[in-house]
Design an enzyme around this catalytic site. Structure first.
Site, PDB file in Angstrom:
ATOM      1  N   ASP A 143      63.787  31.492  61.041  1.00  0.00           N
ATOM      2  CA  ASP A 143      64.434  32.188  59.971  1.00  0.00           C
ATOM      3  C   ASP A 143      66.190  31.673  59.775  1.00  0.00           C
ATOM      4  OD1 ASP A 143      62.391  33.766  60.061  1.00  0.00           O
ATOM      5  OD2 ASP A 143      63.371  35.697  60.885  1.00  0.00           O
ATOM      6  N   CYS A 159      61.668  30.574  65.319  1.00  0.00           N
ATOM      7  CA  CYS A 159      61.135  31.345  64.190  1.00  0.00           C
ATOM      8  C   CYS A 159      61.324  30.640  62.894  1.00  0.00           C
ATOM      9  CB  CYS A 159      61.574  32.838  64.425  1.00  0.00           C
ATOM     10  SG  CYS A 159      63.185  33.082  64.048  1.00  0.00           S
ATOM     11  N   CYS A 216      62.585  37.534  58.689  1.00  0.00           N
ATOM     12  CA  CYS A 216      61.786  38.810  59.037  1.00  0.00           C
ATOM     13  C   CYS A 216      62.202  39.930  58.657  1.00  0.00           C
ATOM     14  CB  CYS A 216      61.238  38.529  60.526  1.00  0.00           C
ATOM     15  SG  CYS A 216      62.724  39.231  61.366  1.00  0.00           S
ATOM     16  N   CYS A 265      66.979  38.536  66.206  1.00  0.00           N
ATOM     17  CA  CYS A 265      67.225  38.679  64.902  1.00  0.00           C
ATOM     18  C   CYS A 265      68.617  39.369  64.759  1.00  0.00           C
ATOM     19  CB  CYS A 265      66.436  39.610  64.086  1.00  0.00           C
ATOM     20  SG  CYS A 265      64.455  39.152  64.876  1.00  0.00           S
TER      21      CYS A 265
END
Ligand code: FES
Length: 124
Positions: free
Chosen positions: A35, A33, A58, A103
């Site tokens: 991140d 992603c 995110c 996450c």
């Protein structure tokens, strides 16, 4: 998609920022992603005296970073290393979409990496 608690933490994170002259810094990223989570630690007598984060990611990643910091503050390094992503999710209110579980995993990875950096630096 996100629960009220996750959004609240995202909008008002308590641990966002940097620590000047930190005892350890660690950064991890998620290749899929993109991140990135960066952690700053101040350590005193083997305990996490202060912890801050900077996360480019995110809503769940920012919320998870903050929840992780809250869990880690005041803990010994040994205790902090054992924090699981399930505990982070619990701290986020327990309601995180399945596709956002990674996450919270990023949170545990970031903390462990920062502690590892601290230990490596000390053992030089
Ligand atoms: Fe990857 Fe949130 S989407 S950390």
């Amino acid at each position: 998609m996100y629960s009220k608690k996750v959004i609240e933490r995202f909008e008002n994170p308590k641990f966002v920022g940097e620590i000047k002259n930190p005892d350890a810094v660690g950064e991890v990223g998620n290749m899929k992603c993109g991140d990135v989570m960066k952690i700053y630690l101040k350590i005193e007598k083997g305990k996490i005296k202060n912890i801050k984060f900077k996360t480019y990611g995110c809503i769940a990643a920012i919320s998870a970073s903050d929840a992780m910091c809250e869990l880690a503050k005041g803990k010994t390094l040994k205790q902090a290393e054992k924090i699981t992503h399930e505990e982070i999710i619990e701290k986020m209110g327990g309601d995180v979409p399945q596709i956002k579980i990674h996450c919270s995993v990023l949170g545990t990875r970031a903390l462990r990496k920062t502690i590892e950096n601290y230990k490596n630096e000390k053992n030089k």
